[in-house]
Design a protein around this motif. Structure first.
Motif, PDB file in Angstrom:
ATOM      1  N   GLN A  94       0.716  -1.091  -0.045  1.00 28.78           N
ATOM      2  CA  GLN A  94       0.012   0.101   0.077  1.00 28.78           C
ATOM      3  C   GLN A  94       0.826   1.151   0.272  1.00 28.78           C
ATOM      4  OE1 GLN A  94      -2.707  -0.446   3.512  1.00 28.78           O
ATOM      5  NE2 GLN A  94      -4.038  -1.627   2.273  1.00 28.78           N
ATOM      6  N   LYS A  95       1.767   1.356   0.773  1.00 29.96           N
ATOM      7  CA  LYS A  95       2.699   2.572   0.760  1.00 29.96           C
ATOM      8  C   LYS A  95       3.429   2.532  -0.543  1.00 29.96           C
ATOM      9  CE  LYS A  95       3.963   1.985   5.849  1.00 29.96           C
ATOM     10  NZ  LYS A  95       5.064   1.850   6.697  1.00 29.96           N
ATOM     11  N   GLU A  96       3.811   1.320  -1.017  1.00 29.14           N
ATOM     12  CA  GLU A  96       4.745   1.496  -2.452  1.00 29.14           C
ATOM     13  C   GLU A  96       3.597   2.076  -3.501  1.00 29.14           C
ATOM     14  OE1 GLU A  96       7.033  -1.573  -5.549  1.00 29.14           O
ATOM     15  OE2 GLU A  96       6.689  -2.060  -3.550  1.00 29.14           O
ATOM     16  N   THR A  97       2.285   1.672  -3.475  1.00 31.73           N
ATOM     17  CA  THR A  97       1.345   2.024  -4.385  1.00 31.73           C
ATOM     18  C   THR A  97       1.173   3.592  -4.182  1.00 31.73           C
ATOM     19  OG1 THR A  97       0.181  -0.075  -4.317  1.00 31.73           O
ATOM     20  CG2 THR A  97      -1.162   1.739  -5.043  1.00 31.73           C
ATOM     21  N   SER A  98       1.107   3.894  -2.959  1.00 31.28           N
ATOM     22  CA  SER A  98       0.848   5.532  -2.586  1.00 31.28           C
ATOM     23  C   SER A  98       2.003   6.231  -3.260  1.00 31.28           C
ATOM     24  CB  SER A  98       0.599   5.759  -1.078  1.00 31.28           C
ATOM     25  OG  SER A  98       0.455   6.926  -0.814  1.00 31.28           O
ATOM     26  N   ASN A  99       3.250   5.592  -2.922  1.00 34.73           N
ATOM     27  CA  ASN A  99       4.409   6.340  -3.536  1.00 34.73           C
ATOM     28  C   ASN A  99       4.165   6.526  -5.073  1.00 34.73           C
ATOM     29  OD1 ASN A  99       5.463   7.091  -0.999  1.00 34.73           O
ATOM     30  ND2 ASN A  99       6.813   5.271  -1.097  1.00 34.73           N
ATOM     31  N   LEU A 100       3.966   5.227  -5.761  1.00 38.37           N
ATOM     32  CA  LEU A 100       3.827   5.356  -7.081  1.00 38.37           C
ATOM     33  C   LEU A 100       2.851   6.231  -7.704  1.00 38.37           C
ATOM     34  CD1 LEU A 100       4.689   1.447  -7.887  1.00 38.37           C
ATOM     35  CD2 LEU A 100       6.098   3.276  -8.166  1.00 38.37           C
ATOM     36  N   GLN A 101       1.766   6.077  -7.082  1.00 42.74           N
ATOM     37  CA  GLN A 101       0.653   7.296  -7.440  1.00 42.74           C
ATOM     38  C   GLN A 101       1.388   8.577  -7.422  1.00 42.74           C
ATOM     39  OE1 GLN A 101      -2.555   6.022  -4.972  1.00 42.74           O
ATOM     40  NE2 GLN A 101      -3.469   4.600  -6.465  1.00 42.74           N
ATOM     41  N   TYR A 102       1.676   8.955  -6.157  1.00 45.10           N
ATOM     42  CA  TYR A 102       2.230  10.340  -6.090  1.00 45.10           C
ATOM     43  C   TYR A 102       3.385  10.524  -7.251  1.00 45.10           C
ATOM     44  CZ  TYR A 102       4.991  14.387  -4.126  1.00 45.10           C
ATOM     45  OH  TYR A 102       5.502  15.432  -3.840  1.00 45.10           O
ATOM     46  N   GLN A 103       4.113   9.566  -7.341  1.00 41.36           N
ATOM     47  CA  GLN A 103       5.384   9.647  -8.594  1.00 41.36           C
ATOM     48  C   GLN A 103       4.520   9.917  -9.983  1.00 41.36           C
ATOM     49  OE1 GLN A 103       8.198   6.839  -8.610  1.00 41.36           O
ATOM     50  NE2 GLN A 103       9.114   7.382  -6.705  1.00 41.36           N
ATOM     51  N   ILE A 104       3.633   9.139 -10.325  1.00 38.95           N
ATOM     52  CA  ILE A 104       2.650   9.319 -11.442  1.00 38.95           C
ATOM     53  C   ILE A 104       2.032  10.552 -11.355  1.00 38.95           C
ATOM     54  CG2 ILE A 104       0.638   8.368 -12.562  1.00 38.95           C
ATOM     55  CD1 ILE A 104       1.241   5.660 -11.768  1.00 38.95           C
ATOM     56  N   SER A 105       1.660  11.295 -10.424  1.00 41.89           N
ATOM     57  CA  SER A 105       1.156  12.684 -10.272  1.00 41.89           C
ATOM     58  C   SER A 105       1.935  13.416 -10.655  1.00 41.89           C
ATOM     59  CB  SER A 105       0.123  12.747  -8.983  1.00 41.89           C
ATOM     60  OG  SER A 105      -0.233  14.141  -8.803  1.00 41.89           O
ATOM     61  N   LYS A 106       3.103  13.452 -10.063  1.00 40.45           N
ATOM     62  CA  LYS A 106       4.359  14.528 -10.473  1.00 40.45           C
ATOM     63  C   LYS A 106       4.610  14.273 -11.837  1.00 40.45           C
ATOM     64  CE  LYS A 106       7.880  14.958  -7.760  1.00 40.45           C
ATOM     65  NZ  LYS A 106       8.840  14.590  -6.919  1.00 40.45           N
ATOM     66  N   LEU A 107       4.667  13.028 -12.350  1.00 39.34           N
ATOM     67  CA  LEU A 107       5.124  12.950 -13.830  1.00 39.34           C
ATOM     68  C   LEU A 107       3.920  13.515 -14.742  1.00 39.34           C
ATOM     69  CD1 LEU A 107       6.568   9.266 -13.712  1.00 39.34           C
ATOM     70  CD2 LEU A 107       7.806  11.594 -14.203  1.00 39.34           C
TER      71      LEU A 107
END
Length: 129
Positions: A94-107
Motif C-alpha cells: 500500500q505504501k509503495e502504491t501510494s508512492n507510485l501514485q504520487y510519482q505518477i501525479s508528479k510525472l
C-alpha cells in the motif's frame, strides 16, 4: 426304665436325623452360596476387565484428542505468524502504491508542463516561420 431308654434312644435318633438333615441342608446352602459367590466373583472380574479396557480406550482417545489439539494450536500459531507477515507485506504494498501514485501525479504534472511549453514553442516557431 427300659421304655425310657428306648424313648431316649428314639428321641436321640430322631434328633440325630434332624441334625443330619439340617447339616445336609446347610451344606447344600453353603455349596449354593459358594457357587453364587464364585459366579459373582467371575462376573465382577469380567466387569473389571471391561472397565479397564474401556479406560484404556478412553485414554487412547484422550491422547489422540490432545495430540490433535496440540497440532491445531501449532497450526494456528503458524497461520497467525503468516497472517502477520501478509498484513505487513500488504502495508508495504500500500505504501509503495501510494508512492507510485504520487510519482505518477508528479510525472503527469511535469508532462502537462512540457506539453504546454512545447505548444508555446511550436506556436513561436510557427509565428517565426
Amino acid at each position: 426304665m427300659l421304655a425310657e431308654i428306648r424313648d431316649l434312644r428314639a428321641h436321640t435318633n430322631i434328633s440325630m436325623m434332624k441334625h443330619q438333615e439340617e447339616r445336609e441342608k446347610m451344606s447344600e446352602q453353603l455349596s449354593g452360596l459358594e457357587e453364587q459367590t464364585t459366579r459373582k466373583e467371575r462376573q465382577a472380574k469380567i466387569q473389571a476387565q471391561m472397565l479397564e479396557f474401556k479406560l484404556q480406550q478412553e485414554k487412547i482417545l484422550k491422547d489422540d484428542v490432545r495430540s490433535r489439539y496440540d497440532m491445531e494450536c501449532e497450526r494456528k500459531s503458524e497461520l497467525s505468524t503468516l497472517l502477520s507477515r501478509e498484513k505487513n507485506h500488504n502495508l508495504d504494498l500500500q505504501k509503495e502504491t501510494s508512492n507510485l501514485q504520487y510519482q505518477i501525479s508528479k510525472l503527469k504534472d511535469a508532462l502537462e508542463r512540457e506539453q504546454s511549453r512545447f505548444v508555446s514553442v511550436s506556436e513561436m516557431w510557427d509565428s517565426l516561420v
